[in-house]
Design a protein around this motif. Structure first.
Motif, PDB file in Angstrom:
ATOM      1  N   ASP B 255     -38.354  71.758  -1.723  1.00 13.90           N
ATOM      2  CA  ASP B 255     -36.896  71.610  -0.874  1.00 13.90           C
ATOM      3  C   ASP B 255     -36.870  72.176   0.272  1.00 13.90           C
ATOM      4  O   ASP B 255     -36.267  71.945   1.343  1.00 13.90           O
ATOM      5  N   PHE B 258     -39.347  70.589   2.930  1.00  8.59           N
ATOM      6  CA  PHE B 258     -38.173  69.461   3.408  1.00  8.59           C
ATOM      7  C   PHE B 258     -36.635  69.815   4.104  1.00  8.59           C
ATOM      8  O   PHE B 258     -36.762  69.228   5.120  1.00  8.59           O
ATOM      9  N   LEU B 259     -36.534  70.550   4.122  1.00  6.46           N
ATOM     10  CA  LEU B 259     -34.694  71.313   4.914  1.00  6.46           C
ATOM     11  C   LEU B 259     -36.324  72.107   6.406  1.00  6.46           C
ATOM     12  O   LEU B 259     -35.887  71.528   7.675  1.00  6.46           O
ATOM     13  N   GLN B 291     -37.039  73.061 -11.195  1.00  6.36           N
ATOM     14  CA  GLN B 291     -35.565  73.132 -10.174  1.00  6.36           C
ATOM     15  C   GLN B 291     -35.848  72.451  -9.326  1.00  6.36           C
ATOM     16  O   GLN B 291     -36.629  71.817  -9.053  1.00  6.36           O
ATOM     17  N   ALA B 293     -34.055  69.520  -6.129  1.00  4.73           N
ATOM     18  CA  ALA B 293     -33.328  68.424  -5.786  1.00  4.73           C
ATOM     19  C   ALA B 293     -34.803  67.601  -5.175  1.00  4.73           C
ATOM     20  O   ALA B 293     -34.141  65.954  -5.697  1.00  4.73           O
ATOM     21  N   LEU B 294     -35.257  67.201  -4.448  1.00  9.03           N
ATOM     22  CA  LEU B 294     -36.244  66.572  -3.262  1.00  9.03           C
ATOM     23  C   LEU B 294     -36.853  65.698  -4.733  1.00  9.03           C
ATOM     24  O   LEU B 294     -36.829  64.819  -4.671  1.00  9.03           O
ATOM     25  N   ARG B 296     -35.831  64.496  -7.938  1.00 11.86           N
ATOM     26  CA  ARG B 296     -35.311  63.956  -8.577  1.00 11.86           C
ATOM     27  C   ARG B 296     -35.494  62.780  -7.352  1.00 11.86           C
ATOM     28  O   ARG B 296     -35.828  61.641  -8.503  1.00 11.86           O
ATOM     29  N   ALA B 297     -35.123  62.963  -6.962  1.00 11.64           N
ATOM     30  CA  ALA B 297     -34.804  61.820  -5.854  1.00 11.64           C
ATOM     31  C   ALA B 297     -35.419  61.193  -4.573  1.00 11.64           C
ATOM     32  O   ALA B 297     -35.710  60.234  -4.493  1.00 11.64           O
ATOM     33  N   GLY B 298     -36.887  61.906  -4.932  1.00  8.93           N
ATOM     34  CA  GLY B 298     -38.106  60.898  -3.704  1.00  8.93           C
ATOM     35  C   GLY B 298     -36.840  61.765  -2.352  1.00  8.93           C
ATOM     36  O   GLY B 298     -36.391  62.398  -2.373  1.00  8.93           O
ATOM     37  N   LEU B 299     -38.684  61.153  -1.096  1.00  8.48           N
ATOM     38  CA  LEU B 299     -38.765  61.545  -0.313  1.00  8.48           C
ATOM     39  C   LEU B 299     -37.020  60.517   0.178  1.00  8.48           C
ATOM     40  O   LEU B 299     -37.143  59.598  -0.282  1.00  8.48           O
ATOM     41  N   PRO B 300     -36.429  60.515   1.696  1.00  8.12           N
ATOM     42  CA  PRO B 300     -35.372  59.146   1.886  1.00  8.12           C
ATOM     43  C   PRO B 300     -36.218  58.138   2.377  1.00  8.12           C
ATOM     44  O   PRO B 300     -37.141  57.800   2.457  1.00  8.12           O
TER      45      PRO B 300
END
Lengths: 305, 305
Positions: B255, B258-259, B291, B293-294, B296-300
């Motif tokens: 995460d 990604f940020l 823990q 979140a990335l 869970r959703a994967g990269l956009p």
């Protein structure tokens, strides 16, 4: 932008949150409203006026408005996607109509089965109509997929700003940008809201973030620094748009309020009672994975033994 | 502060992360190092030189340093809490020693069984000693509980700044602030790092956040805006200090990256491969709740069907 230290939190769990659920009883929704309002939350997106055959969770839209209006302290809003929904909301007595359109053409078709131009025209007609009323409702123009779309990828800032500009000229009272599928990062958020404030002047703007990729709280901070003082969130981070693949829950109301208070802003919300409300929700929905970190750790406290 | 767009991510899962585990085999640690370095991560806190009877997970500290050194691209650091640990780290050939002391007197006793004054004196003696060496190791002074303490509550900024100042005068190469128990919020983070940069000038400073109350990514953003370019994180957010009640995992490396990339900084890390490394870790530790979140959703990404 605002000079004072007040910030406005709108609970959208009863609308955005429950879209991911199979069903939830009207009595439970009313209880949710009660327990969370007792924590000091005043603004609720109480329902959505969409056809019940599309999203059956909102079969009781009118009842929810009536029940919410029994508490005069509450600021109730309802989502609509078209004029038909807006008419139903008006008939039900909704004082704040959130008209959602999409910056993404594909999402507009999937979510509202219309084009952006048609949606903008509908917003303009709605405003023309309500301003004839003695006490016109407040109209919010909400732009879904403002930060990216699962179908179309990146959304240009100028697309969003152009939509906002046209809605402002049509006379909306408030504009909100939604990160419907959790594509936003803080740099994009700060840039877009900064431009939006420059464009709109004193027209209030709000942010609606999903925590899909863990950027939710960073995006809130970026929006705060761009002057945003209106935020949507759902208790326990419940939520997700059924017509936007990859979407997950909104940012958690409790984590949002914790951040806002630490930032020095006043939410008017009691965090301990808000965590109680979340425990109530977790008990109501035992099979639903709630999000948010504050509830796991609790408020910071000191061990005295 | 730095003018360029480079940012440094240090994986601390092999130290901070595994403290919460019962046990982890040396071979698994070595494999972790391999899979995550293949994603482009270069800096690892590889172990902790604390007595094995206190934290048995670090029984193989020397082996881990030796194994890590087989890859000359890696920047390995090791945690120490006192001079005895520092001597062991030096003997093992560690090039970057992270000497941790606590801003909280109580946490100092619980974590390192010493006072702040004794710890500061030990740091000064260590620097005096190593600077006699032909290739002195890099010494980082890390201040635990910089943003609050489960035992003592709020920690004054001036306490932290005073410790940082004394370590800088003693000659440390780097100073890091740790939010050991996840008390920090973005306003406090921005204020403290801004003051720290004013105090220390060009001495590099780093941030070590835990995501205990969901503020991790917002705190990263606040630190970025205060000019911080060195961040600790653990893959999958694994972690927690066994001597700091209420502590949970570090911010998740994936995460964080990604940020940072969205913010326009270069991590040198391949996010897809980093998510692969996280999947490997989840498979290695099936009972450990990771823990972040990335993952869970994967990269956009965009749906083309």
């Amino acid at each position: 932008m605002t000079d004072n230290n007040q910030v406005f939190v709108r609970e959208v769990g009863l609308r955005d949150g429950i879209q991911s659920l199979d069903t939830i009883a009207t009595q439970d929704k009313i209880q949710w409203l009660k327990v969370e309002s007792e924590a000091g939350v005043q603004a609720f997106e109480i329902t959505s006026f969409v056809p019940a055959h599309v999203i059956p969770q909102f079969f009781d839209a009118q009842t929810m408005v009536e029940q919410g209006q029994l508490n005069p302290r509450l600021l109730l809003s309802a989502l609509v996607l078209n004029e038909k929904g807006a008419m139903r909301a008006l008939e039900a007595g909704v004082k704040n109509i959130v008209f959602v359109l999409s910056a993404s053409a594909t999402h507009s078709q999937k979510n509202a089965r219309t084009t952006l131009e048609n949606a903008l025209a509908a917003v303009a007609r709605l405003i023309e109509m309500v301003k004839q009323q003695p006490e016109p409702p407040h109209i919010t123009g909400a732009i879904a997929t403002s930060f990216g779309c699962t179908y179309e990828g990146h959304i240009e800032s100028k697309t969003v700003l152009n939509i906002a500009d046209r809605m402002a000229q049509a006379g909306v009272d408030h504009i909100a940008l939604g990160d419907t599928v959790g594509f936003a990062g803080p740099r994009q958020v700060k840039n877009l809201f900064t431009q939006l404030h420059q464009l709109l002047g004193k027209l209030p703007v709000g942010a609606h973030f999903h925590d899909t990729r863990g950027m939710g709280m960073a995006n809130v901070l970026a929006a705060l620094e761009a002057g945003v003082r209106h935020f949507d969130a759902s208790l326990g981070g419940l939520g997700g748009c059924p017509f936007a693949p990859g979407a997950t829950g909104n940012i958690a109301t409790e984590d949002l309020c914790f951040l806002l208070e630490e930032y020095g802003l006043q939410t008017g919300i009691d965090l301990e009672k808000l965590l109680e409300a979340r425990r109530w929700l977790a008990h109501l929905l035992p099979d639903e994975p709630l999000q948010g970190a504050l509830s796991r750790a609790g408020l910071p406290n000191i061990i005295t033994h």
